[in-house]
Design a protein around this motif. Sequence first.
Motif, mmCIF file in Angstrom:
data_model
loop_
_atom_site.group_PDB
_atom_site.id
_atom_site.type_symbol
_atom_site.label_atom_id
_atom_site.label_comp_id
_atom_site.label_asym_id
_atom_site.label_seq_id
_atom_site.Cartn_x
_atom_site.Cartn_y
_atom_site.Cartn_z
ATOM 1 N N ALA A 15 0.829 -1.209 0.000
ATOM 2 C CA ALA A 15 0.000 0.000 0.000
ATOM 3 C C ALA A 15 0.864 1.260 0.000
ATOM 4 C CB ALA A 15 -0.937 -0.010 1.207
ATOM 5 N N TRP A 16 1.892 1.266 0.850
ATOM 6 C CA TRP A 16 2.745 2.459 0.915
ATOM 7 C C TRP A 16 3.548 2.649 -0.372
ATOM 8 C CZ3 TRP A 16 2.147 6.430 3.775
ATOM 9 C CH2 TRP A 16 1.551 6.307 5.021
ATOM 10 N N PHE A 17 4.009 1.562 -0.971
ATOM 11 C CA PHE A 17 4.698 1.675 -2.258
ATOM 12 C C PHE A 17 3.762 2.258 -3.314
ATOM 13 C CE2 PHE A 17 8.108 -0.740 -0.496
ATOM 14 C CZ PHE A 17 9.183 -0.612 -1.357
ATOM 15 N N LEU A 18 2.519 1.766 -3.323
ATOM 16 C CA LEU A 18 1.554 2.266 -4.312
ATOM 17 C C LEU A 18 1.235 3.738 -4.080
ATOM 18 C CD1 LEU A 18 -0.934 -0.753 -4.517
ATOM 19 C CD2 LEU A 18 0.661 0.007 -6.283
ATOM 20 N N PRO A 24 1.479 11.044 -6.967
ATOM 21 C CA PRO A 24 1.876 12.129 -7.888
ATOM 22 C C PRO A 24 1.281 11.959 -9.290
ATOM 23 C CG PRO A 24 3.778 11.316 -6.664
ATOM 24 C CD PRO A 24 2.674 10.358 -6.418
ATOM 25 N N LEU A 25 1.234 10.704 -9.745
ATOM 26 C CA LEU A 25 0.660 10.461 -11.067
ATOM 27 C C LEU A 25 -0.835 10.782 -11.091
ATOM 28 C CD1 LEU A 25 1.392 9.476 -13.885
ATOM 29 C CD2 LEU A 25 0.860 7.151 -13.152
ATOM 30 N N LEU A 26 -1.511 10.442 -9.995
ATOM 31 C CA LEU A 26 -2.942 10.762 -9.907
ATOM 32 C C LEU A 26 -3.175 12.265 -9.897
ATOM 33 C CD1 LEU A 26 -4.147 8.095 -7.295
ATOM 34 C CD2 LEU A 26 -4.832 8.254 -9.694
ATOM 35 N N LEU A 27 -2.357 12.983 -9.133
ATOM 36 C CA LEU A 27 -2.501 14.450 -9.105
ATOM 37 C C LEU A 27 -2.263 15.044 -10.490
ATOM 38 C CD1 LEU A 27 -0.670 15.275 -5.734
ATOM 39 C CD2 LEU A 27 -3.119 15.406 -6.218
ATOM 40 N N LEU A 28 -1.232 14.552 -11.170
ATOM 41 C CA LEU A 28 -0.950 15.050 -12.514
ATOM 42 C C LEU A 28 -2.099 14.743 -13.459
ATOM 43 C CD1 LEU A 28 1.078 16.357 -14.459
ATOM 44 C CD2 LEU A 28 2.049 14.071 -14.861
ATOM 45 N N ALA A 29 -2.651 13.525 -13.351
ATOM 46 C CA ALA A 29 -3.768 13.153 -14.223
ATOM 47 C C ALA A 29 -4.995 14.007 -13.928
ATOM 48 C CB ALA A 29 -4.100 11.671 -14.029
ATOM 49 N N ALA A 326 -4.979 6.636 -18.997
ATOM 50 C CA ALA A 326 -4.376 6.826 -17.670
ATOM 51 C C ALA A 326 -4.613 5.603 -16.781
ATOM 52 C CB ALA A 326 -4.952 8.075 -17.006
ATOM 53 N N ILE A 327 -5.816 5.032 -16.870
ATOM 54 C CA ILE A 327 -6.112 3.836 -16.074
ATOM 55 C C ILE A 327 -5.203 2.680 -16.491
ATOM 56 C CG2 ILE A 327 -7.887 2.087 -15.639
ATOM 57 C CD1 ILE A 327 -9.963 4.324 -15.777
ATOM 58 N N PHE A 328 -4.987 2.545 -17.800
ATOM 59 C CA PHE A 328 -4.102 1.485 -18.285
ATOM 60 C C PHE A 328 -2.686 1.686 -17.743
ATOM 61 C CE2 PHE A 328 -1.195 -0.181 -21.599
ATOM 62 C CZ PHE A 328 -1.544 -1.531 -21.517
ATOM 63 N N LEU A 329 -2.220 2.949 -17.763
ATOM 64 C CA LEU A 329 -0.885 3.246 -17.237
ATOM 65 C C LEU A 329 -0.814 2.992 -15.743
ATOM 66 C CD1 LEU A 329 1.952 4.379 -17.725
ATOM 67 C CD2 LEU A 329 1.010 6.688 -17.391
ATOM 68 N N PHE A 330 -1.877 3.386 -15.017
ATOM 69 C CA PHE A 330 -1.912 3.128 -13.579
ATOM 70 C C PHE A 330 -1.825 1.632 -13.305
ATOM 71 C CE2 PHE A 330 -4.540 7.210 -12.773
ATOM 72 C CZ PHE A 330 -3.389 7.959 -12.902
#
Length: 594
Positions: A15-18, A24-29, A326-330
């Motif tokens: 969880a912490w790794f995720l 940051p990726l979610l904020l950017l998206a 974005a979901i695919f990248l996530f």
Amino acid sequence: MQHSLLGGIRTKLIAWFLIVALIPLLLLAFINKHTTEKALTDNARQALSAAANETTNRIDAFIDGNLNAVRVEALLPGLARYLSLTPKQRDHSPEMQLATETLIRLSRKDMLNILSYALLDLNGKNVLDTHTLDIIKDESVEDYFENPLQTGLSFVSSMKRSPIIPDLVTLFFSSLVRNAKGDILGVLRVSYDATVVQQLVTRQTERAGAKSFAILLDENNIYLAHSTAPKLLFKSIVPLPLDVVTRLQREGRLPNSPVKQLATNESKLKQALDNKQLYLIASLSATGNQVNLIAIARLKYKPWSVLFAQPLAVALAPVEKQIRDAIFLFAIIASVVTIIAFAIGQLLTMPIIYLTNIVFQFTAGNLDIRAKISSKDEIGQLAKSFNNMALQLQTSFETLEKRVQERTAELLIAKEKAEDANQKLEQLVNVDGLTQVANRRCFDGRLQAEWKRLAREQQPLSLIFFDVDKFKSYNDYYGHVGGDHCLIRIAQTAQQMVRYPTDLVARYGGEEFSVLLPNTDLVGAIKVAQRIQQAIHDQAIPHTQSDIRDIVTVSLGITSIIPTCDIKPDTLIISADKAMYNAKQKGRDRYCTD
């Protein structure tokens, strides 16, 4: 338990790794999505606004061109000369032929959309018309006649439904006809098929964007054109006052339908129009309740509004593709991070897994097990502490087990004494001390409980009251000891005659007994009473002082009822007592029902 614990540690690591990798990726998206949505919305608004403004310009140009044309055409000398003649002079005159030819030529300039040209005299009478059926028609009440006379300017009317031809909508242009001196002689009226205006509205929908649609509303917010829902034509976006509806129906601008069928319910759109808004985002119930981006423009020559709308989902369709990417990248990043976190977690938790297994076996009862100390780090220290604790617990447990065995033996003895005391107390509370059947207290409690249960189930409840006949004489002759012995035999005999565990024989008081029979109707209760009466006869208890028989007899009262919440249980007792009294009145040694 061990797998749950260790699984929790691995889960926390993953969880912490995720969180570290994906936040940051979610904020950017999110920022990118918000920026893209705003840009797409602005572009769609501009396209819709451009289409709406271009459409209003086209309609204004059409109206302006026809107003100028009819103003110029009204100056043609042939029309003025014809209207300057008296009605008698007009018939078959050269002026009439010239005026007719002029009107015909004018009507042929747009044979597709122009329905007719007509001359109206100062009384509003149609004196010459290319549509000859309208000649001599009185058009004095029409706005296209009255308005030019009042203002002196050319005029364009509102769209009107034809009272004769279904689905025909007309638009009228008119201007004053004057002679050389400037005197007003009449009105030139041009009738247009309003389809031409509706086509101007719907022509720009493709340029406005995919799945866009156009709407034209008049000053009363009545649909004059709709590119995708023609069924809405000549309905208002919100209900109109009754007097306004009546006036518009009289003028041919609304159909003669019930008021409820003449409006939709677009209150948000109405508010935007009233506030002179240029844009809004709203759902339109008449077009499937989908959320639309709407641009509004207003005409110059008429108080009409042109609306161009596009489903917001269509305008923001590129955002959906961006979200899918974005979901695919996530998913890819999350998979990689999960694998790495799992591997690290496995490496870190292996010593904990070993120690957890040791603890699990210890807690399962293997008190002799101890952990191997293979390192001097925190795990090694933890294993050493566990071994010390296990030794102390083993010693304490052995001592405690011995004490528990001693205490358990004491508790078993105390429990047996308590159960014996409770049994005796129960007997004292609910059993009659003389006859060893239920006492009055037990009877009252059982009656209340069975009454509530059978009221829910709507099943019958029966009660038998019986009394030993001439018992006072028996008691006086045989003595109290003999009387007590008689009551015991009577009670035990009655107890043997009931067959079901729920049936209750109780001493009600003195020589009076009751038999409570749940789920038993009157017929069943009579059978029980007959058995009790016969069994007491069979006992043949001597009673030399009885004037009924020379043995002990009883009088029985029987009643039965289906309990309800509206009736009190006392009703059953009163009824059984009354029946027993009747049995005594009729000679005793019998039963009666109530």
